[in-house]
Enzyme design. Structure first.
Site, PDB file in Angstrom:
ATOM      1  N   GLY A 186       0.836  -1.114   0.061  1.00 26.94           N
ATOM      2  CA  GLY A 186      -0.071  -0.095  -0.249  1.00 26.94           C
ATOM      3  C   GLY A 186       0.806   1.025   0.124  1.00 26.94           C
ATOM      4  O   GLY A 186       1.003   2.135   0.892  1.00 26.94           O
ATOM      5  N   SER A 222      -1.160  -4.711  -5.882  1.00 32.08           N
ATOM      6  CA  SER A 222      -1.264  -5.874  -6.684  1.00 32.08           C
ATOM      7  C   SER A 222      -1.705  -6.986  -5.531  1.00 32.08           C
ATOM      8  O   SER A 222      -1.071  -7.291  -4.576  1.00 32.08           O
ATOM      9  CB  SER A 222       0.074  -6.396  -7.182  1.00 32.08           C
ATOM     10  OG  SER A 222       0.421  -5.323  -8.115  1.00 32.08           O
ATOM     11  N   SER A 264       1.321   3.285  -3.467  1.00 31.13           N
ATOM     12  CA  SER A 264       0.668   4.443  -4.217  1.00 31.13           C
ATOM     13  C   SER A 264      -0.745   4.794  -3.953  1.00 31.13           C
ATOM     14  O   SER A 264      -1.614   4.088  -3.372  1.00 31.13           O
ATOM     15  CB  SER A 264       0.649   3.697  -5.614  1.00 31.13           C
ATOM     16  OG  SER A 264       1.709   3.322  -5.990  1.00 31.13           O
ATOM     17  N   GLU A 289      12.864  -3.821  -3.494  1.00 27.40           N
ATOM     18  CA  GLU A 289      11.968  -3.860  -4.475  1.00 27.40           C
ATOM     19  C   GLU A 289      12.474  -4.078  -5.842  1.00 27.40           C
ATOM     20  O   GLU A 289      12.035  -4.557  -6.650  1.00 27.40           O
ATOM     21  CB  GLU A 289      11.132  -2.826  -4.437  1.00 27.40           C
ATOM     22  CG  GLU A 289       9.842  -2.913  -5.471  1.00 27.40           C
ATOM     23  CD  GLU A 289       8.679  -1.958  -5.127  1.00 27.40           C
ATOM     24  OE1 GLU A 289       8.545  -1.366  -4.106  1.00 27.40           O
ATOM     25  OE2 GLU A 289       7.888  -1.898  -6.056  1.00 27.40           O
TER      26      GLU A 289
HETATM   27  C1  LIG Z   1       2.016  -3.943 -12.855  1.00 31.77           C
HETATM   28  C2  LIG Z   1       2.121  -2.639 -11.785  1.00 31.77           C
HETATM   29  C3  LIG Z   1       1.943  -2.907 -10.386  1.00 31.77           C
HETATM   30  C4  LIG Z   1       1.937  -2.089  -9.299  1.00 31.77           C
HETATM   31  N1  LIG Z   1       1.803  -2.729  -8.154  1.00 31.77           N
HETATM   32  C5  LIG Z   1       1.717  -1.758  -7.189  1.00 31.77           C
HETATM   33  C6  LIG Z   1       1.578  -2.040  -5.808  1.00 31.77           C
HETATM   34  O1  LIG Z   1       1.400  -3.308  -5.332  1.00 31.77           O
HETATM   35  N2  LIG Z   1       1.400  -1.196  -4.892  1.00 31.77           N
HETATM   36  C7  LIG Z   1       1.695  -0.041  -5.159  1.00 31.77           C
HETATM   37  O2  LIG Z   1       1.815   0.792  -4.000  1.00 31.77           O
HETATM   38  N3  LIG Z   1       1.765   0.544  -6.299  1.00 31.77           N
HETATM   39  C8  LIG Z   1       1.859  -0.327  -7.415  1.00 31.77           C
HETATM   40  N4  LIG Z   1       2.043   0.143  -8.743  1.00 31.77           N
HETATM   41  C9  LIG Z   1       1.955   1.577  -9.079  1.00 31.77           C
HETATM   42  C10 LIG Z   1       3.274   2.068  -9.362  1.00 31.77           C
HETATM   43  O3  LIG Z   1       4.096   2.359  -8.312  1.00 31.77           O
HETATM   44  C11 LIG Z   1       3.032   3.338 -10.057  1.00 31.77           C
HETATM   45  O4  LIG Z   1       2.356   3.217 -11.234  1.00 31.77           O
HETATM   46  C12 LIG Z   1       4.187   4.271 -10.265  1.00 31.77           C
HETATM   47  O5  LIG Z   1       4.985   4.459  -9.259  1.00 31.77           O
HETATM   48  C13 LIG Z   1       4.006   5.484 -11.119  1.00 31.77           C
HETATM   49  O6  LIG Z   1       3.016   6.105 -10.427  1.00 31.77           O
HETATM   50  P1  LIG Z   1       1.554   6.658 -11.284  1.00 31.77           P
HETATM   51  O7  LIG Z   1       1.282   5.454 -12.020  1.00 31.77           O
HETATM   52  O8  LIG Z   1       0.993   7.363 -10.389  1.00 31.77           O
HETATM   53  O9  LIG Z   1       2.408   7.511 -12.429  1.00 31.77           O
HETATM   54  P2  LIG Z   1       2.699   9.069 -12.361  1.00 31.77           P
HETATM   55  O10 LIG Z   1       3.720   9.241 -11.205  1.00 31.77           O
HETATM   56  O11 LIG Z   1       1.544  10.121 -12.536  1.00 31.77           O
HETATM   57  O12 LIG Z   1       3.587   9.428 -13.731  1.00 31.77           O
HETATM   58  C14 LIG Z   1       2.981   9.583 -14.967  1.00 31.77           C
HETATM   59  C15 LIG Z   1       4.243   9.699 -15.931  1.00 31.77           C
HETATM   60  O13 LIG Z   1       4.846  10.767 -15.726  1.00 31.77           O
HETATM   61  C16 LIG Z   1       6.357  10.692 -15.444  1.00 31.77           C
HETATM   62  N5  LIG Z   1       7.142  11.351 -14.344  1.00 31.77           N
HETATM   63  C17 LIG Z   1       6.504  11.475 -13.382  1.00 31.77           C
HETATM   64  N6  LIG Z   1       7.416  12.289 -12.450  1.00 31.77           N
HETATM   65  C18 LIG Z   1       8.333  12.744 -13.186  1.00 31.77           C
HETATM   66  C19 LIG Z   1       9.831  13.154 -12.862  1.00 31.77           C
HETATM   67  N7  LIG Z   1       9.942  13.773 -11.837  1.00 31.77           N
HETATM   68  N8  LIG Z   1      10.471  13.465 -13.805  1.00 31.77           N
HETATM   69  C20 LIG Z   1      10.208  12.703 -15.112  1.00 31.77           C
HETATM   70  N9  LIG Z   1       9.025  12.152 -15.526  1.00 31.77           N
HETATM   71  C21 LIG Z   1       8.140  11.948 -14.586  1.00 31.77           C
HETATM   72  C22 LIG Z   1       6.399   9.264 -15.153  1.00 31.77           C
HETATM   73  O14 LIG Z   1       7.558   8.610 -15.506  1.00 31.77           O
HETATM   74  C23 LIG Z   1       5.400   8.369 -16.106  1.00 31.77           C
HETATM   75  O15 LIG Z   1       5.614   8.361 -17.228  1.00 31.77           O
HETATM   76  C24 LIG Z   1       2.222  -0.884  -9.513  1.00 31.77           C
HETATM   77  C25 LIG Z   1       2.081  -0.354 -11.043  1.00 31.77           C
HETATM   78  C26 LIG Z   1       2.105  -1.424 -11.968  1.00 31.77           C
HETATM   79  C27 LIG Z   1       2.108  -0.782 -13.441  1.00 31.77           C
END
Ligand SMILES: Cc1cc2nc3c(=O)[nH]c(=O)nc-3n(C[C@H](O)[C@H](O)[C@H](O)COP(=O)(O)OP(=O)(O)OC[C@H]3O[C@@H](n4cnc5c(N)ncnc54)[C@H](O)[C@@H]3O)c2cc1C
Length: 367
Positions: free
Chosen positions: A119, A153, A121, A239
């Protein structure tokens, strides 16, 4: 030298495959979920390898765990049920947990009975994890957690969650890295609602987790209240720094090497050799008590690119390149890999974010 016997692990996995205990697949550490198989590995002593024997572990090092996890992933074995707990929550509990928490949770993870989800994100806190809003409030004997987590997940099948929550500071202010704390949450309680989110696979693993005054006893707080940012940064090395950031598509590569051959595969195998060397160095640093944050980020950055390039090479393989049985296994595996691929560079930190982290570390070193 490691003390785990790679040949023995490989032979046991092959026996289990022949007995029909599992069908090899790509991305088996996230998409291959089988609680019975996790229990089978637990009974064999193959979960919790790195923690102490008195907590159900084997007292081995991360170099040993590297060998074991490589073989599980190469075999495409369904290890998702215990992966998060074995990889990062177990080590975090072993390092930061109270005696009561260690005694309760570690043996259950090692037996394949306690299954964890992450937990971290939230809807407005992904790459910018310090923007977490989930609140922890003090109550007699512990804390209550309220807020929303997303993309957790396998939360709908987990028994426990790791939760990063705010005990102070503000999610938007300059102090947002302060006031974060880490909790272990028993999911079986009224304050927790879990809703699965469908993904490209159909059923999938993603979930939203809603917390409404969910209760955590004091003994289930990890480490020091308010020190969560430093602790979670260390945890991210565990991780990101394992072989699963390289080997998600290995079973597909293996079928290509056995069936099709060709120069493109030679290049991929050469890259894999270099990535394995980096992975072993990360494991050795973990054995030395370090949390090699930027080396782990480098491994994930380059490993994810490799995993996707394996799929790219697979797109060029045709029916004429292999026998009928191999072709049917190959096309099924290629489809699984393609469906999982969009997540490779997002989960555990995006390519852009890891690039920034690695560049900053290099600049720091050069100063
Ligand atoms: C298959 C999968 C499993 C997952 N499992 C878990 C889980 O079990 N638990 C959990 O907590 N989370 C989980 N996640 C979430 C994952 O950690 C987030 O998707 C990830 O950290 C990106 O956050 P976001 O999706 O909010 O994208 P955002 O942070 O909104 O990013 C969107 C885009 O902006 C870019 N970006 C953001 N900040 C910057 C910066 N400073 N400089 C340049 N570019 C930037 C990113 O690279 C991305 O392309 C999972 C994700 C996936 C895909």
């Amino acid at each position: 030298m490691t003390s785990v016997d790679r040949a023995e692990i490989r032979a046991q996995l092959e026996r289990w495959r022949r007995e029909g205990r599992f069908t090899p697949r790509c991305d088996s550490w996230l998409a291959g979920y089988d609680e019975d198989f996790s229990r089978l590995l637990g009974a064999r002593g193959w979960i919790g390898l790195t923690w102490e024997q008195r907590y159900g572990g084997q007292g081995r090092g991360f170099a040993d765990r590297f060998v074991l996890t490589e073989e599980l992933l190469r075999a495409g074995a369904p290890v998702a049920g215990h992966w998060i707990a074995d990889r990062q929550i177990g080590p975090a509990v072993a390092r930061w947990g109270s005696e009561e928490l260690k005694a309760h949770v570690l043996p259950r993870i090692a037996a394949g009975e306690a299954r964890f989800c992450l937990g971290m994100s939230e809807p407005d806190a992904g790459s910018d994890l310090a923007a977490v809003r989930t609140r922890a409030e003090r109550v007699s004997g512990g804390w209550t957690l309220s807020g929303q987590k997303v993309w957790s997940s396998h939360a709908h099948r987990a028994t426990h969650a790791y939760v990063l929550a705010r005990t102070g500071g503000s999610p938007t202010g300059p102090d947002r890295h302060e006031g974060l704390s880490e909790f272990v949450l028993d999911l079986d309680q009224p304050g927790v609602t879990v809703r699965p989110i469908p993904d490209l696979h159909g059923a999938g693993h993603f979930c939203e987790v809603f917390l409404d005054r969910a209760v955590v006893p004091d003994a289930w707080v990890l480490g020091t209240v308010g020190n969560g940012w430093a602790q979670v940064t260390d945890q991210l090395a565990f991780e990101r720094g394992g072989p699963e950031r390289v080997l998600s598509t290995y079973p597909l590569l293996r079928l290509m090497v056995d069936g099709a051959g060709g120069w493109r595969l030679g290049e991929l195998v050469a890259r894999l050799t270099a990535l394995r060397a980096l992975g072993r160095r990360v494991a050795a640093r973990m054995d030395a008590g370090e949390a090699p944050v930027s080396a782990a980020a480098t491994l994930k950055l380059l490993g994810n690119r490799f995993e996707v390039d394996v799929i790219e090479a697979a797109r060029g393989v045709t029916r004429a390149d292999m026998g009928a049985e191999d072709w049917s296994r190959f096309t099924a595996m290629r489809a699984q890999a393609q469906l999982s691929a969009p997540g490779f560079s997002l989960r555990g930190g995006t390519t852009e974010v890891l690039g920034v982290l690695v560049a900053r570390a290099a600049l720091e070193e050069a100063r």
